[in-house]
Design a protein around this motif. Sequence first.
Motif, PDB file in Angstrom:
ATOM      1  N   TRP A  85      -2.242  10.040  -1.368  1.00  0.00           N
ATOM      2  CA  TRP A  85      -2.144  11.498  -1.305  1.00  0.00           C
ATOM      3  C   TRP A  85      -1.366  12.096  -2.473  1.00  0.00           C
ATOM      4  N   GLU A  86      -0.209  11.498  -2.818  1.00  0.00           N
ATOM      5  CA  GLU A  86       0.616  12.109  -3.868  1.00  0.00           C
ATOM      6  C   GLU A  86      -0.097  12.079  -5.212  1.00  0.00           C
ATOM      7  N   ARG A  87      -0.819  10.996  -5.445  1.00  0.00           N
ATOM      8  CA  ARG A  87      -1.610  10.878  -6.675  1.00  0.00           C
ATOM      9  C   ARG A  87      -2.667  11.992  -6.726  1.00  0.00           C
ATOM     10  N   PHE A  88      -3.300  12.214  -5.586  1.00  0.00           N
ATOM     11  CA  PHE A  88      -4.300  13.283  -5.499  1.00  0.00           C
ATOM     12  C   PHE A  88      -3.639  14.655  -5.675  1.00  0.00           C
ATOM     13  N   ARG A  89      -2.512  14.873  -4.963  1.00  0.00           N
ATOM     14  CA  ARG A  89      -1.836  16.174  -5.012  1.00  0.00           C
ATOM     15  C   ARG A  89      -1.456  16.523  -6.458  1.00  0.00           C
ATOM     16  N   ALA A  90      -0.896  15.539  -7.177  1.00  0.00           N
ATOM     17  CA  ALA A  90      -0.529  15.767  -8.577  1.00  0.00           C
ATOM     18  C   ALA A  90      -1.754  16.157  -9.395  1.00  0.00           C
ATOM     19  N   SER A  91      -2.856  15.444  -9.161  1.00  0.00           N
ATOM     20  CA  SER A  91      -4.069  15.700  -9.948  1.00  0.00           C
ATOM     21  C   SER A  91      -4.548  17.135  -9.765  1.00  0.00           C
ATOM     22  N   GLN A  92      -4.307  17.690  -8.582  1.00  0.00           N
ATOM     23  CA  GLN A  92      -4.753  19.058  -8.312  1.00  0.00           C
ATOM     24  C   GLN A  92      -3.933  20.101  -9.076  1.00  0.00           C
ATOM     25  N   PHE A  93      -2.815  19.663  -9.627  1.00  0.00           N
ATOM     26  CA  PHE A  93      -2.007  20.551 -10.470  1.00  0.00           C
ATOM     27  C   PHE A  93      -2.087  20.143 -11.943  1.00  0.00           C
ATOM     28  N   GLY A  94      -3.065  19.293 -12.260  1.00  0.00           N
ATOM     29  CA  GLY A  94      -3.301  18.928 -13.660  1.00  0.00           C
ATOM     30  C   GLY A  94      -2.374  17.852 -14.186  1.00  0.00           C
ATOM     31  N   ILE A  95      -1.757  17.086 -13.289  1.00  0.00           N
ATOM     32  CA  ILE A  95      -0.813  16.044 -13.714  1.00  0.00           C
ATOM     33  C   ILE A  95      -1.300  14.674 -13.242  1.00  0.00           C
ATOM     34  N   LYS A  96      -1.325  13.698 -14.158  1.00  0.00           N
ATOM     35  CA  LYS A  96      -1.702  12.331 -13.787  1.00  0.00           C
ATOM     36  C   LYS A  96      -0.497  11.663 -13.154  1.00  0.00           C
ATOM     37  N   HIS A  97      -0.706  11.043 -12.030  1.00  0.00           N
ATOM     38  CA  HIS A  97       0.387  10.444 -11.249  1.00  0.00           C
ATOM     39  C   HIS A  97       0.215   8.932 -11.194  1.00  0.00           C
ATOM     40  N   TYR A  98       1.281   8.232 -11.566  1.00  0.00           N
ATOM     41  CA  TYR A  98       1.321   6.772 -11.450  1.00  0.00           C
ATOM     42  C   TYR A  98       2.530   6.425 -10.589  1.00  0.00           C
ATOM     43  N   CYS A  99       2.602   5.185 -10.124  1.00  0.00           N
ATOM     44  CA  CYS A  99       3.783   4.841  -9.329  1.00  0.00           C
ATOM     45  C   CYS A  99       4.202   3.403  -9.584  1.00  0.00           C
ATOM     46  N   THR A 100       5.383   3.084  -9.104  1.00  0.00           N
ATOM     47  CA  THR A 100       5.834   1.695  -9.077  1.00  0.00           C
ATOM     48  C   THR A 100       6.040   1.324  -7.617  1.00  0.00           C
ATOM     49  N   ILE A 101       5.882   0.057  -7.319  1.00  0.00           N
ATOM     50  CA  ILE A 101       6.008  -0.422  -5.937  1.00  0.00           C
ATOM     51  C   ILE A 101       7.163  -1.414  -5.863  1.00  0.00           C
ATOM     52  N   GLY A 102       8.004  -1.256  -4.859  1.00  0.00           N
ATOM     53  CA  GLY A 102       9.116  -2.197  -4.718  1.00  0.00           C
ATOM     54  C   GLY A 102       9.968  -1.879  -3.508  1.00  0.00           C
ATOM     55  N   LEU A 103      10.857  -2.829  -3.213  1.00  0.00           N
ATOM     56  CA  LEU A 103      11.856  -2.642  -2.156  1.00  0.00           C
ATOM     57  C   LEU A 103      13.158  -2.261  -2.854  1.00  0.00           C
ATOM     58  N   ASN A 104      13.655  -1.056  -2.567  1.00  0.00           N
ATOM     59  CA  ASN A 104      14.879  -0.610  -3.241  1.00  0.00           C
ATOM     60  C   ASN A 104      16.083  -1.420  -2.772  1.00  0.00           C
ATOM     61  N   SER A 105      17.109  -1.416  -3.626  1.00  0.00           N
ATOM     62  CA  SER A 105      18.267  -2.282  -3.379  1.00  0.00           C
ATOM     63  C   SER A 105      19.024  -1.910  -2.108  1.00  0.00           C
ATOM     64  N   LYS A 106      19.140  -0.631  -1.814  1.00  0.00           N
ATOM     65  CA  LYS A 106      19.876  -0.220  -0.617  1.00  0.00           C
ATOM     66  C   LYS A 106      19.261  -0.839   0.641  1.00  0.00           C
ATOM     67  N   GLU A 107      17.949  -0.701   0.771  1.00  0.00           N
ATOM     68  CA  GLU A 107      17.290  -1.185   1.983  1.00  0.00           C
ATOM     69  C   GLU A 107      17.049  -2.696   1.974  1.00  0.00           C
ATOM     70  N   ALA A 108      17.320  -3.325   0.819  1.00  0.00           N
ATOM     71  CA  ALA A 108      17.246  -4.792   0.770  1.00  0.00           C
ATOM     72  C   ALA A 108      18.323  -5.403   1.655  1.00  0.00           C
ATOM     73  N   ASN A 109      19.338  -4.605   1.989  1.00  0.00           N
ATOM     74  CA  ASN A 109      20.443  -5.133   2.797  1.00  0.00           C
ATOM     75  C   ASN A 109      20.093  -5.298   4.277  1.00  0.00           C
ATOM     76  N   ASN A 110      18.972  -4.736   4.702  1.00  0.00           N
ATOM     77  CA  ASN A 110      18.478  -4.999   6.058  1.00  0.00           C
ATOM     78  C   ASN A 110      17.481  -6.161   5.937  1.00  0.00           C
ATOM     79  N   GLU A 111      18.014  -7.375   6.045  1.00  0.00           N
ATOM     80  CA  GLU A 111      17.181  -8.538   5.690  1.00  0.00           C
ATOM     81  C   GLU A 111      15.966  -8.754   6.578  1.00  0.00           C
ATOM     82  N   ALA A 112      16.133  -8.452   7.873  1.00  0.00           N
ATOM     83  CA  ALA A 112      14.987  -8.650   8.776  1.00  0.00           C
ATOM     84  C   ALA A 112      13.825  -7.749   8.349  1.00  0.00           C
ATOM     85  N   LEU A 113      14.156  -6.519   7.978  1.00  0.00           N
ATOM     86  CA  LEU A 113      13.136  -5.572   7.527  1.00  0.00           C
ATOM     87  C   LEU A 113      12.631  -5.943   6.117  1.00  0.00           C
ATOM     88  N   ALA A 114      13.575  -6.340   5.274  1.00  0.00           N
ATOM     89  CA  ALA A 114      13.223  -6.692   3.884  1.00  0.00           C
ATOM     90  C   ALA A 114      12.160  -7.788   3.845  1.00  0.00           C
TER      91      ALA A 114
END
Length: 301
Positions: free
Chosen positions: A56-85
């Motif tokens: 959706w965000e990629r599409f939403r950006a495109s509708q305003f004339g902006i190309k949207h790219y992203c990175t995928i990852g688990l951020n460091s803060k939430e890495a501390n919940n190991e069961a979820l990580a």
Amino acid sequence: MYFIDPHIHMVSRTTNDYQAMRAAGIVAVIEPAFWLGQARTEASSFKDYFSTLVGWERFRASQFGIKHYCTIGLNSKEANNEALAEKVMELLPLFAAKEGVVAIGEIGYDDQTPAEDKYFRLQIELALKFHLPIMVHTPHRDKKNGTIRSMNVLKEHGVSPNMVVIDHNNEETAKCVLDNGYWAAFTIYPNTKMGNERMADVVKQYGSERIIVDSSADWGVSDPLSVPKTAALMLEKGISREDVHLTCYQNALTAYSQSGQMNESDWSNEMTIQQDSLFEGNSILRGQESQDITFNNIIKN
Ligand SMILES: [Zn+2]
């Protein structure tokens, strides 16, 4: 002049922001996966968030004339919940190969705990496996040690520095990051830390090679126009157009195009958007008349 903001959390921003960004010359953005201001409790929340980034965000950006790219990852803060990580780690490979994913990130350290270290290393290995660049978030506390430690770990895993953007630098960390061959990104927060005056001084001191300017604008006090504003200030302070072009556009493109997912030709031609275009049945319109809007992005920096 055209700009890329290679670190901005658009899910937290408004349509007014998109319009202002496009009007200021921002043609492409990179949205790193990060935390949302409060901890998630289920792996499925991450799944939906990653789906939003590539969908959706990629599409939403495109509708305003902006190309949207992203990175995928688990951020460091939430890495501390190991069961979820552990469960999030299982999701990452499903998203790392999607269209528009230009790096694994933003990953690294927050409090520099053993769990953060564990998931940083696992995600470095994931980036190597997918041949993707890495976007490193350096900690806001104990920044210098956290930055040096991040670089040591990357080196231990045999990552080539030109595949890594180290972000949230300041005057204390710039030299060692650049000396080690990494891309050095600087986040321009209004009134604090790296303001745009200080950014101009950094470019005066170190030049433009491997230096990248971004806004990291999110749900906090931040400015989605940081990149074009810093560019204007740099020009005013006598920094050359070429150096502004490199730090506010080209370097980010060179670094992240190593993913094979980001090319200037994605936005450099004339493009017309139809506001009534649909993504999974939804458009950005709220009862307005649909218009066709043409953006002419002939790049001639
Ligand atoms: Zn961020």
